[in-house]
Write a protein that holds these residues in place. Structure first.
Motif, PDB file in Angstrom:
ATOM      1  N   VAL A   1       0.842  -1.199   0.000  1.00 19.60           N
ATOM      2  CA  VAL A   1       0.000   0.000   0.000  1.00 19.60           C
ATOM      3  C   VAL A   1       0.876   1.248   0.000  1.00 19.60           C
ATOM      4  CG1 VAL A   1      -1.695   1.345   1.323  1.00 19.60           C
ATOM      5  CG2 VAL A   1      -1.967  -1.131   1.111  1.00 19.60           C
ATOM      6  N   LEU A   2       1.893   1.248   0.853  1.00 20.47           N
ATOM      7  CA  LEU A   2       2.789   2.406   0.935  1.00 20.47           C
ATOM      8  C   LEU A   2       3.571   2.617  -0.361  1.00 20.47           C
ATOM      9  CD1 LEU A   2       4.097   2.033   4.600  1.00 20.47           C
ATOM     10  CD2 LEU A   2       2.401   3.662   3.726  1.00 20.47           C
TER      11      LEU A   2
ATOM     12  N   SER B   1      -2.744   0.837  -3.556  1.00 21.83           N
ATOM     13  CA  SER B   1      -3.761   1.084  -2.531  1.00 21.83           C
ATOM     14  C   SER B   1      -4.849   0.005  -2.510  1.00 21.83           C
ATOM     15  CB  SER B   1      -4.382   2.468  -2.703  1.00 21.83           C
ATOM     16  OG  SER B   1      -4.964   2.583  -3.977  1.00 21.83           O
ATOM     17  N   ALA B   2      -4.989  -0.755  -3.585  1.00 20.30           N
ATOM     18  CA  ALA B   2      -5.985  -1.833  -3.619  1.00 20.30           C
ATOM     19  C   ALA B   2      -5.672  -2.910  -2.575  1.00 20.30           C
ATOM     20  CB  ALA B   2      -6.054  -2.441  -5.007  1.00 20.30           C
ATOM     21  N   GLN B   3      -4.430  -3.032  -2.195  1.00 19.20           N
ATOM     22  CA  GLN B   3      -4.031  -4.030  -1.198  1.00 19.20           C
ATOM     23  C   GLN B   3      -4.625  -3.722   0.181  1.00 19.20           C
ATOM     24  OE1 GLN B   3      -1.633  -6.850  -1.631  1.00 19.20           O
ATOM     25  NE2 GLN B   3      -2.409  -6.470  -3.693  1.00 19.20           N
ATOM     26  N   TYR B   4      -5.010  -2.465   0.389  1.00 20.58           N
ATOM     27  CA  TYR B   4      -5.595  -2.099   1.672  1.00 20.58           C
ATOM     28  C   TYR B   4      -6.921  -2.834   1.898  1.00 20.58           C
ATOM     29  CZ  TYR B   4      -6.844   0.648   5.750  1.00 20.58           C
ATOM     30  OH  TYR B   4      -7.178   1.028   7.024  1.00 20.58           O
ATOM     31  N   ALA B   5      -7.624  -3.122   0.818  1.00 24.39           N
ATOM     32  CA  ALA B   5      -8.886  -3.864   0.926  1.00 24.39           C
ATOM     33  C   ALA B   5      -8.662  -5.229   1.570  1.00 24.39           C
ATOM     34  CB  ALA B   5      -9.532  -4.019  -0.438  1.00 24.39           C
ATOM     35  N   LEU B   6      -7.526  -5.833   1.307  1.00 25.83           N
ATOM     36  CA  LEU B   6      -7.218  -7.129   1.920  1.00 25.83           C
ATOM     37  C   LEU B   6      -7.007  -6.987   3.429  1.00 25.83           C
ATOM     38  CD1 LEU B   6      -4.792  -8.586  -0.780  1.00 25.83           C
ATOM     39  CD2 LEU B   6      -7.221  -9.110  -0.436  1.00 25.83           C
ATOM     40  N   LEU B   7      -6.358  -5.897   3.833  1.00 28.51           N
ATOM     41  CA  LEU B   7      -6.194  -5.636   5.268  1.00 28.51           C
ATOM     42  C   LEU B   7      -7.549  -5.412   5.933  1.00 28.51           C
ATOM     43  CD1 LEU B   7      -3.091  -3.270   5.382  1.00 28.51           C
ATOM     44  CD2 LEU B   7      -3.280  -5.509   6.470  1.00 28.51           C
ATOM     45  N   VAL B   8      -8.399  -4.646   5.268  1.00 29.89           N
ATOM     46  CA  VAL B   8      -9.731  -4.385   5.815  1.00 29.89           C
ATOM     47  C   VAL B   8     -10.494  -5.701   5.950  1.00 29.89           C
ATOM     48  CG1 VAL B   8     -11.973  -3.300   5.373  1.00 29.89           C
ATOM     49  CG2 VAL B   8      -9.861  -2.020   4.955  1.00 29.89           C
ATOM     50  N   LYS B   9     -10.478  -6.499   4.909  1.00 28.63           N
ATOM     51  CA  LYS B   9     -11.198  -7.775   4.926  1.00 28.63           C
ATOM     52  C   LYS B   9     -10.690  -8.676   6.062  1.00 28.63           C
ATOM     53  CE  LYS B   9     -12.430 -11.667   1.981  1.00 28.63           C
ATOM     54  NZ  LYS B   9     -12.207 -12.333   0.706  1.00 28.63           N
ATOM     55  N   ARG B  10      -9.403  -8.672   6.270  1.00 26.18           N
ATOM     56  CA  ARG B  10      -8.780  -9.511   7.284  1.00 26.18           C
ATOM     57  C   ARG B  10      -9.163  -9.088   8.700  1.00 26.18           C
ATOM     58  NH1 ARG B  10      -2.543 -10.505   6.213  1.00 26.18           N
ATOM     59  NH2 ARG B  10      -3.431 -11.604   4.444  1.00 26.18           N
TER      60      ARG B  10
ATOM     61  N   LYS C   1      -9.134   6.253   9.120  1.00 25.87           N
ATOM     62  CA  LYS C   1      -8.028   6.834   9.892  1.00 25.87           C
ATOM     63  C   LYS C   1      -6.767   5.995   9.749  1.00 25.87           C
ATOM     64  CE  LYS C   1     -10.788   9.135  13.414  1.00 25.87           C
ATOM     65  NZ  LYS C   1     -11.184   9.185  14.822  1.00 25.87           N
ATOM     66  N   ALA C   2      -6.918   4.691   9.794  1.00 19.24           N
ATOM     67  CA  ALA C   2      -5.754   3.804   9.671  1.00 19.24           C
ATOM     68  C   ALA C   2      -5.108   3.968   8.298  1.00 19.24           C
ATOM     69  CB  ALA C   2      -6.164   2.352   9.906  1.00 19.24           C
ATOM     70  N   TYR C   3      -5.917   4.074   7.251  1.00 17.44           N
ATOM     71  CA  TYR C   3      -5.370   4.247   5.912  1.00 17.44           C
ATOM     72  C   TYR C   3      -4.572   5.542   5.809  1.00 17.44           C
ATOM     73  CZ  TYR C   3      -5.057   4.672   0.857  1.00 17.44           C
ATOM     74  OH  TYR C   3      -4.573   4.819  -0.420  1.00 17.44           O
ATOM     75  N   LYS C   4      -5.156   6.616   6.340  1.00 19.41           N
ATOM     76  CA  LYS C   4      -4.485   7.913   6.272  1.00 19.41           C
ATOM     77  C   LYS C   4      -3.194   7.936   7.082  1.00 19.41           C
ATOM     78  CE  LYS C   4      -8.600  10.678   5.379  1.00 19.41           C
ATOM     79  NZ  LYS C   4      -9.529  11.685   5.907  1.00 19.41           N
ATOM     80  N   ALA C   5      -3.148   7.154   8.164  1.00 22.45           N
ATOM     81  CA  ALA C   5      -1.983   7.161   9.057  1.00 22.45           C
ATOM     82  C   ALA C   5      -1.054   5.979   8.823  1.00 22.45           C
ATOM     83  CB  ALA C   5      -2.457   7.160  10.510  1.00 22.45           C
TER      84      ALA C   5
ATOM     85  N   LEU D   1      -4.158  -1.138  14.965  1.00 24.50           N
ATOM     86  CA  LEU D   1      -5.513  -0.909  14.462  1.00 24.50           C
ATOM     87  C   LEU D   1      -6.530  -0.905  15.594  1.00 24.50           C
ATOM     88  CD1 LEU D   1      -7.386  -0.555  12.011  1.00 24.50           C
ATOM     89  CD2 LEU D   1      -7.476  -3.053  11.850  1.00 24.50           C
ATOM     90  N   TYR D   2      -6.385  -1.787  16.552  1.00 24.67           N
ATOM     91  CA  TYR D   2      -7.336  -1.841  17.656  1.00 24.67           C
ATOM     92  C   TYR D   2      -7.169  -0.635  18.581  1.00 24.67           C
ATOM     93  CZ  TYR D   2      -7.912  -6.526  15.808  1.00 24.67           C
ATOM     94  OH  TYR D   2      -8.123  -7.599  14.982  1.00 24.67           O
ATOM     95  N   THR D   3      -5.971  -0.079  18.625  1.00 23.23           N
ATOM     96  CA  THR D   3      -5.773   1.167  19.369  1.00 23.23           C
ATOM     97  C   THR D   3      -6.562   2.292  18.703  1.00 23.23           C
ATOM     98  OG1 THR D   3      -3.570   0.451  20.031  1.00 23.23           O
ATOM     99  CG2 THR D   3      -4.041   2.797  20.222  1.00 23.23           C
ATOM    100  N   ILE D   4      -6.512   2.333  17.400  1.00 25.57           N
ATOM    101  CA  ILE D   4      -7.282   3.331  16.653  1.00 25.57           C
ATOM    102  C   ILE D   4      -8.777   3.105  16.886  1.00 25.57           C
ATOM    103  CG2 ILE D   4      -7.936   4.101  14.317  1.00 25.57           C
ATOM    104  CD1 ILE D   4      -4.999   3.579  13.498  1.00 25.57           C
ATOM    105  N   THR D   5      -9.198   1.863  16.907  1.00 27.43           N
ATOM    106  CA  THR D   5     -10.604   1.533  17.140  1.00 27.43           C
ATOM    107  C   THR D   5     -11.049   2.030  18.513  1.00 27.43           C
ATOM    108  OG1 THR D   5     -10.382  -0.436  15.758  1.00 27.43           O
ATOM    109  CG2 THR D   5     -12.306  -0.333  17.202  1.00 27.43           C
ATOM    110  N   TYR D   6     -10.231   1.781  19.505  1.00 25.15           N
ATOM    111  CA  TYR D   6     -10.560   2.186  20.875  1.00 25.15           C
ATOM    112  C   TYR D   6     -10.694   3.716  20.963  1.00 25.15           C
ATOM    113  CZ  TYR D   6     -10.116   2.884  25.902  1.00 25.15           C
ATOM    114  OH  TYR D   6     -10.322   3.283  27.196  1.00 25.15           O
TER     115      TYR D   6
END
Length: 193
Positions: free
Chosen positions: A14-15, A19-28, A57-61, A75-80
């Motif tokens: 992704v970096l 950016s399409a690879q981010y969808a795999l992270l989201v799905k996971r 937020k995770a994508y932007k950061a 990611l869970y820190t961002i969620t919290y």
């Protein structure tokens, strides 16, 4: 194909511009992020909004992610933090209890909760109900430890608390969860008699 790539490999892709690879992270990670958001929000619509905000937020950061911890911990820190911000903002919004729309929303929420309760007749129903009855901090720790399979150290890192403190909080949360389950099951036994 997605399982061949680790989270770190996907992040690097992704970096590097894919950016399409981010969808795999989201799905996971989407199921657990949503579950954690639901523990805080207590309703599906708010949890969906929180989860969506988290992934944005995770994508932007993503460029700030340090690979010293697992991506899921970050990611869970961002969620919290996103959930806490959302709930604080929502508490500030006030509406009258006499407002007809508010009453209808409350009535729909209650009836859908009852309908869901009758539809699911397995042990997970009671566990999830008991977790929902816990304070948000207790529910978070229980969810992260058991459903997210996070270590005490990872949970401590997410919540910015020492692992030993998390261990004590987890012990207390388990005790409160046990009490809630006993309460729920006691009522269930009474209904059967």
């Amino acid at each position: 194909m997605e399982q061949k790539f680790t989270d770190l490999m996907l992040i690097q892709n992704v970096l590097n511009g894919d950016s399409a690879q981010y969808a795999l992270l989201v799905k996971r990670h989407q199921r657990f992020v949503f579950t954690l958001a639901l523990r805080f929000a207590k309703n599906r619509e708010d949890a969906e909004e929180i989860a969506q905000d988290c992934f944005i937020k995770a994508y932007k950061a993503l460029g700030t992610f340090k690979q010293t911890a697992k991506f899921s911990t970050w990611l869970y820190t961002i969620t919290y933090t996103t959930a806490m911000t959302f709930l604080r903002r929502k508490r500030l919004e006030t509406s009258s209890i006499n407002d007809e729309e508010t009453f209808l929303q409350l009535e729909n929420h209650t009836s859908s909760f009852n309908a869901n309760g009758y539809e699911r007749q397995d042990s997970h129903k009671y566990l999830n109900q008991a977790i929902q009855m816990l304070m948000p901090d207790d529910a978070t720790i229980i969810t992260l430890f058991y459903q997210g399979e996070q270590s005490l150290e990872e949970i401590g890192e997410m919540l910015n608390v020492e692992p030993n403190t998390i261990k004590v909080k987890l012990h207390r949360a388990r005790h409160r969860l046990k009490e809630k389950l006993q309460y729920l099951l006691q009522d269930e036994v009474k209904e059967l008699l």
